[in-house]
Design a protein around this motif. Sequence first.
Motif, PDB file in Angstrom:
ATOM      1  N   GLY A  95       0.822  -1.195   0.000  1.00  0.00           N
ATOM      2  CA  GLY A  95       0.000   0.000   0.000  1.00  0.00           C
ATOM      3  C   GLY A  95       0.858   1.249   0.000  1.00  0.00           C
ATOM      4  O   GLY A  95       1.279   1.750  -1.018  1.00  0.00           O
ATOM      5  N   GLY A  96       1.139   1.742   1.201  1.00  0.00           N
ATOM      6  CA  GLY A  96       2.002   2.911   1.312  1.00  0.00           C
ATOM      7  C   GLY A  96       1.282   4.180   0.923  1.00  0.00           C
ATOM      8  O   GLY A  96       0.095   4.211   0.610  1.00  0.00           O
ATOM      9  N   ALA A  97       2.031   5.264   0.968  1.00  0.00           N
ATOM     10  CA  ALA A  97       1.479   6.561   0.601  1.00  0.00           C
ATOM     11  C   ALA A  97       1.180   6.602  -0.887  1.00  0.00           C
ATOM     12  O   ALA A  97       1.782   5.872  -1.671  1.00  0.00           O
ATOM     13  N   PRO A  98       0.252   7.500  -1.294  1.00  0.00           N
ATOM     14  CA  PRO A  98      -0.058   7.593  -2.732  1.00  0.00           C
ATOM     15  C   PRO A  98       1.163   7.919  -3.577  1.00  0.00           C
ATOM     16  O   PRO A  98       1.311   7.409  -4.690  1.00  0.00           O
ATOM     17  N   GLY A  99       2.068   8.784  -3.067  1.00  0.00           N
ATOM     18  CA  GLY A  99       3.260   9.116  -3.825  1.00  0.00           C
ATOM     19  C   GLY A  99       4.175   7.925  -4.027  1.00  0.00           C
ATOM     20  O   GLY A  99       4.761   7.757  -5.102  1.00  0.00           O
ATOM     21  N   GLN A 100       4.289   7.063  -3.019  1.00  0.00           N
ATOM     22  CA  GLN A 100       5.130   5.877  -3.153  1.00  0.00           C
ATOM     23  C   GLN A 100       4.526   4.888  -4.143  1.00  0.00           C
ATOM     24  O   GLN A 100       5.241   4.291  -4.952  1.00  0.00           O
ATOM     25  N   ARG A 101       3.214   4.722  -4.106  1.00  0.00           N
ATOM     26  CA  ARG A 101       2.571   3.820  -5.065  1.00  0.00           C
ATOM     27  C   ARG A 101       2.743   4.333  -6.491  1.00  0.00           C
ATOM     28  O   ARG A 101       3.033   3.562  -7.408  1.00  0.00           O
ATOM     29  N   ALA A 102       2.577   5.643  -6.672  1.00  0.00           N
ATOM     30  CA  ALA A 102       2.730   6.207  -8.015  1.00  0.00           C
ATOM     31  C   ALA A 102       4.155   6.050  -8.524  1.00  0.00           C
ATOM     32  O   ALA A 102       4.374   5.787  -9.701  1.00  0.00           O
ATOM     33  N   ARG A 103       5.136   6.204  -7.625  1.00  0.00           N
ATOM     34  CA  ARG A 103       6.537   6.070  -8.040  1.00  0.00           C
ATOM     35  C   ARG A 103       6.848   4.636  -8.464  1.00  0.00           C
ATOM     36  O   ARG A 103       7.598   4.402  -9.407  1.00  0.00           O
ATOM     37  N   ARG A 104       6.262   3.653  -7.775  1.00  0.00           N
ATOM     38  CA  ARG A 104       6.490   2.254  -8.158  1.00  0.00           C
ATOM     39  C   ARG A 104       5.815   1.917  -9.475  1.00  0.00           C
ATOM     40  O   ARG A 104       6.330   1.113 -10.261  1.00  0.00           O
ATOM     41  N   LEU A 105       4.665   2.524  -9.742  1.00  0.00           N
ATOM     42  CA  LEU A 105       3.911   2.195 -10.947  1.00  0.00           C
ATOM     43  C   LEU A 105       4.347   2.990 -12.166  1.00  0.00           C
ATOM     44  O   LEU A 105       3.999   2.618 -13.293  1.00  0.00           O
ATOM     45  N   GLN A 106       5.098   4.073 -11.959  1.00  0.00           N
ATOM     46  CA  GLN A 106       5.417   4.943 -13.085  1.00  0.00           C
ATOM     47  C   GLN A 106       6.176   4.238 -14.210  1.00  0.00           C
ATOM     48  O   GLN A 106       5.842   4.434 -15.383  1.00  0.00           O
ATOM     49  N   PRO A 107       7.206   3.417 -13.940  1.00  0.00           N
ATOM     50  CA  PRO A 107       7.875   2.738 -15.071  1.00  0.00           C
ATOM     51  C   PRO A 107       6.933   1.874 -15.892  1.00  0.00           C
ATOM     52  O   PRO A 107       7.054   1.814 -17.125  1.00  0.00           O
TER      53      PRO A 107
END
Length: 242
Positions: free
Chosen positions: A106-118
């Motif tokens: 889960g984590g913060a929204p910013g961390q999730r977005a950073r993992r999904l960006q690539p």
Amino acid sequence: MGEWGFLSSLLDAVQEHSPMVGRFWLVVMLLFRILVLATVGSDVFEDEQEEFVCNTQQPGCKPVCYDAAFPISHYRFLVFHVVVLSAPAALFVIFAVHQAAKPGHGGAPGQRARRLQPFYVGSVVARIAAELGFLLGQALLYGFRVQPLFVCRRRPCPHRVDCFVSRPTEKTVFIHFYFVVGLVSALLSLAELAHLLRKAPPPRGGCCHRPQERGPAPGQPAGATEELCRPNASPSRGDLTV
């Protein structure tokens, strides 16, 4: 239009991870591709084979000439185009939902977005490749005009056979419209890719702008402070959205 509902809902879920230019691409996809193809395209091309008339009664000649004139049906080609364009976005949504459902992911929204960006960038690259490939295929297969007369010389036709296409002007206008929409869609995808690469998060590591101070270390004079490097804090919003 019921058969397009599931595809439209998957594409709509992509906007949660898309920047503004990506949402413009989604509007073009839903309105000027799926909606137009479902409401107008089927009526334009539904009589494509039935109204393909040849001036011969030779058995097997008409199907052979139709296959030579249209290796792939216009309507089926356009439907396949939409499905292939939607596949990268749909796969990304499925992957994002799967990652969010994993324990500890889960984590913060910013961390999730950073993992999904690539993975999102990869889906945009795949979309651009599919778009350009189908635009080239449309130009090579059909050109930019549907000819009203097709001359066929294939066996089992006994001689030169003239075949006539129904409503060639209407089909030509539709092909031009769809090709222009494809060019606009490709430009929006390229703009989205440039935006994502420009807004990519910096590599981890490095010192923050406001160092944390500690008291003097053993052996240092009084008043000396030690600066600690802390990683930059995660943004409160995702990097994929604007």
